[in-house]
Structure formats: structure tokens, C-alpha cells
Write an enzyme that holds these catalytic residues in place. Sequence first.
Site, PDB file in Angstrom:
ATOM      1  N   ASP A  11       1.095  -0.637   0.320  1.00 51.89           N
ATOM      2  CA  ASP A  11      -0.337  -0.120  -0.076  1.00 51.89           C
ATOM      3  C   ASP A  11       0.762   1.204  -0.026  1.00 51.89           C
ATOM      4  O   ASP A  11       1.434   1.616   0.792  1.00 51.89           O
ATOM      5  CB  ASP A  11      -0.742   0.376   1.306  1.00 51.89           C
ATOM      6  CG  ASP A  11      -1.603   1.357   1.375  1.00 51.89           C
ATOM      7  OD1 ASP A  11      -2.333   1.594   0.500  1.00 51.89           O
ATOM      8  OD2 ASP A  11      -1.937   1.541   2.218  1.00 51.89           O
ATOM      9  N   GLU A  71      -1.420  -1.196  -4.915  1.00 50.54           N
ATOM     10  CA  GLU A  71      -2.489  -0.684  -5.023  1.00 50.54           C
ATOM     11  C   GLU A  71      -2.142   0.875  -5.765  1.00 50.54           C
ATOM     12  O   GLU A  71      -1.566   1.344  -6.010  1.00 50.54           O
ATOM     13  CB  GLU A  71      -3.400  -0.161  -3.819  1.00 50.54           C
ATOM     14  CG  GLU A  71      -4.458  -0.103  -3.780  1.00 50.54           C
ATOM     15  CD  GLU A  71      -5.200   1.197  -3.077  1.00 50.54           C
ATOM     16  OE1 GLU A  71      -6.208   0.238  -2.387  1.00 50.54           O
ATOM     17  OE2 GLU A  71      -4.368   1.350  -2.370  1.00 50.54           O
ATOM     18  N   ASP A 143      -3.219   0.519   7.158  1.00 47.81           N
ATOM     19  CA  ASP A 143      -1.917   0.712   5.900  1.00 47.81           C
ATOM     20  C   ASP A 143      -1.233  -0.829   5.823  1.00 47.81           C
ATOM     21  O   ASP A 143      -0.945  -1.534   4.397  1.00 47.81           O
ATOM     22  CB  ASP A 143      -0.174   1.557   6.005  1.00 47.81           C
ATOM     23  CG  ASP A 143      -1.134   2.897   6.631  1.00 47.81           C
ATOM     24  OD1 ASP A 143      -1.063   3.705   4.871  1.00 47.81           O
ATOM     25  OD2 ASP A 143      -0.407   3.652   7.326  1.00 47.81           O
TER      26      ASP A 143
END
EC number: 3.1.21.10
Length: 174
Positions: A11, A71, A143
Site C-alpha cells: 500500500d 494498489e 496501511d
Amino acid sequence: MQSTIRIIGIDPGLRRMGWGVIDTLGNTLRFVESGTILSDGDADLASRLCQLHDGLADIIHHHKPDEAAVEQTFVNKDAVATLKLGQARGIAMLVPARAGLKVAEYAPNAVKKSVIGVGHGEKQQIHMMIKVLMPKAIFKGNDAADALAIAICHAHNRQSFAGSLAHRIAAATA
């Protein structure tokens, strides 16, 4: 005969880069480890990017994943913040690629749909479903949880990713 595939989900973020490592064998998911790489907010941008790079490189070296998933970022109204996030995302893609890993990218809505069944959902729903899918999962903060969700999304979609990659390679060599 199937073999276990180790996946790292990433992430991206300039302040906090979440990471999560899972093993997948068929439809079985197993939690390995997760965490967050922090950069020094008082340091200059280049130093912060180095901190993220070195931290992620250490994690990849330690866990030796077979594949990586990152992502995709979304564009927001603050162009400067978007550019900085894009630079952190570059680190999130570069480090696994330099380690020889295939790197898949997933939109935030695709990650949510893969994990909680719908493309829009709350962080708490993601946390809850990660615990349902991997009861032994430990994550501190959003996160790390998001990174695990990205890894789970890739585990669910990796066959189509592999097919798409093979198609692109065949088209490029034709």
C-alpha cells in the site's frame, strides 16, 4: 501438483508504506507478516524515498515473495500530494521489479470488491474480512491491513493476471 505462492501486497504512501505477506496454496490463504515502513516527515523528499526503498528492499529480501501486488493511486485535488504519492508508488513498484518479481496493480475498488464483496466499503469491513479469511493475521493500522487486502486481491486474481501477462508477452514478441 500445486506449490505455495508467496505474495507481498504493498500500500504505497510517502509517510507510511504498508506491506503484507501471505502464502497461498490453491484457495487457502495463510498470513505470514505485515507492517508499515515509516519515512521521516522532517527529511527532504529524496531521503524519504530512500528510506522507503531501503525498508521495502529489506522486507523483500527477508520474506522472498514470488509475486507482488501494488494498489493503484487515485488522483485527488492536491496536485503536489498526488505527485509525491506517485513517487512513493514508483518505489513500491521498482523495488519488487528489481528483485525479479512480477508486479500486479489493482484499483482500490477492485481490492475492496475482492475482499469484502463490494467496491465501496469502510476500513473496518476490510479489517473484519481479513480476520475471517486469515484468523491468525496480525496488523497494526490501516496501511498494513490495506496491504494484506491487496495481497488477498492478487491471490484471488493471480491466474487472470498471469494469463494477461502471457498475452502481453506473446503480443510483444509477435
